[in-house]
Design a protein around this motif. Structure first.
Motif, PDB file in Angstrom:
ATOM      1  N   GLY A 126       0.808  -1.221   0.000  1.00 14.40           N
ATOM      2  CA  GLY A 126       0.000   0.000   0.000  1.00 14.40           C
ATOM      3  C   GLY A 126       0.837   1.264   0.000  1.00 14.40           C
ATOM      4  O   GLY A 126       0.403   2.313  -0.505  1.00 14.40           O
ATOM      5  N   LYS A 127       2.034   1.201   0.547  1.00 12.07           N
ATOM      6  CA  LYS A 127       2.925   2.367   0.564  1.00 12.07           C
ATOM      7  C   LYS A 127       3.451   2.700  -0.822  1.00 12.07           C
ATOM      8  O   LYS A 127       3.941   3.806  -1.055  1.00 12.07           O
ATOM      9  CB  LYS A 127       4.093   2.109   1.513  1.00 12.07           C
ATOM     10  N   LYS A 129       1.503   2.187  -3.659  1.00 15.67           N
ATOM     11  CA  LYS A 129       0.361   2.296  -4.577  1.00 15.67           C
ATOM     12  C   LYS A 129       0.320   3.669  -5.240  1.00 15.67           C
ATOM     13  O   LYS A 129       0.410   4.695  -4.582  1.00 15.67           O
ATOM     14  CB  LYS A 129      -0.948   2.035  -3.827  1.00 15.67           C
ATOM     15  N   HIS A 154      -7.808   2.887   6.146  1.00 18.54           N
ATOM     16  CA  HIS A 154      -6.905   4.039   6.135  1.00 18.54           C
ATOM     17  C   HIS A 154      -5.458   3.628   6.366  1.00 18.54           C
ATOM     18  O   HIS A 154      -4.545   4.144   5.716  1.00 18.54           O
ATOM     19  CB  HIS A 154      -7.357   5.045   7.187  1.00 18.54           C
ATOM     20  N   LYS A 156      -3.909   0.825   5.678  1.00 18.94           N
ATOM     21  CA  LYS A 156      -3.292   0.042   4.613  1.00 18.94           C
ATOM     22  C   LYS A 156      -3.498   0.642   3.225  1.00 18.94           C
ATOM     23  O   LYS A 156      -3.202   0.002   2.226  1.00 18.94           O
ATOM     24  CB  LYS A 156      -3.798  -1.403   4.661  1.00 18.94           C
ATOM     25  N   ASN A 157      -4.026   1.868   3.209  1.00 17.01           N
ATOM     26  CA  ASN A 157      -4.193   2.592   1.948  1.00 17.01           C
ATOM     27  C   ASN A 157      -5.113   1.860   0.984  1.00 17.01           C
ATOM     28  O   ASN A 157      -4.868   1.831  -0.229  1.00 17.01           O
ATOM     29  CB  ASN A 157      -2.835   2.857   1.292  1.00 17.01           C
ATOM     30  N   ASP A 159      -8.735   1.321  -1.031  1.00 18.66           N
ATOM     31  CA  ASP A 159      -9.827   2.118  -1.591  1.00 18.66           C
ATOM     32  C   ASP A 159     -11.182   1.527  -1.239  1.00 18.66           C
ATOM     33  O   ASP A 159     -12.192   2.231  -1.263  1.00 18.66           O
ATOM     34  CB  ASP A 159      -9.680   2.184  -3.118  1.00 18.66           C
TER      35      ASP A 159
END
Length: 216
Positions: A126-127, A129, A154, A156-157, A159
């Motif tokens: 996720g960092k 993405k 939130h 782990k980013n 959607d």
């Protein structure tokens, strides 16, 4: 459109005979692979140990792995080129600090194991993405389900988060059905009733496709 899907459990070996694992069968992830492929996507399915056969759809490439480290390595190799990531696997949070070279013999009334944290595949990827990529996570909770799912979204980013509750009959591991709630980054929530996992997968795919940037 290229889609990366992780599915099934991971097995973290204690010795050549035993492992730490969980009850995930991979059914939800495999159903998602079929549904995305049916929509025209090229799917890479990275599966932990599962008794399910490789999907027959020509649009699905299946990679079999065993441990969390192996699943991370496989996912990290595919993620940069995939427009959609779906983290449906039930990855073991911890693994033994040491793997015994020989079978651990029974001795005494207790056995103490030292466990160390596994890589968090979804959070780590996720960092990296990009804005045009779309990430879907799963949350299986037993209490404060909504709050934990939003925190995971939130942190782990993600959607979109697919929330399962073990409080719901017919949901979770070892079932051919599931009951999910979808929560997205815009604060929208949609609750579905219990239905076959193939239908749940289609609901999730429809939700993803409706939210995708045009360039994915």
């Amino acid at each position: 459109m290229r889609v990366l899907i992780t599915a099934g459990p991971t097995y973290e070996p204690l010795d050549p005979v035993r492992f730490i694992g969980n009850h995930s069968t991979g059914k939800m992830g495999y159903a998602l692979a079929e549904a995305f492929a049916a929509s025209g996507a090229a799917v890479t399915l990275i599966s932990g140990p599962s008794n399910l056969p490789d999907p027959a759809h020509p649009g699905i490439q299946t990679q079999r792995v065993e441990t969390a480290d192996q699943m991370y390595a496989a996912a990290a190799a595919v993620a940069p080129e995939a427009g959609v990531w779906v983290f449906a696997a039930a990855v073991a949070d911890y693994k033994p600090a040491q793997i015994a070279a020989e079978k651990i013999k029974k001795s005494g009334d207790t056995l103490t194991l030292e466990l160390v944290k596994n890589v968090d595949i979804a959070a780590t990827l996720g960092k990296t993405k990009r804005p045009e990529q779309f990430s879907v996570g799963f949350a299986l909770e037993t209490n404060n389900e909504h709050a934990h799912a939003l925190d995971k979204l939130h942190r782990k980013n993600f959607d979109l988060v697919v929330l399962n509750s073990l409080r719901d009959a017919g949901a979770g591991f070892r079932h051919d059905t599931n009951k999910v709630t979808l929560l997205d980054a815009q604060g929208q929530t949609r609750i579905f009733e219990v239905k076959p996992k193939a239908e749940v997968a289609q609901d999730i795919v429809d939700a993803v496709l409706a939210r995708l940037p045009r360039e994915v």
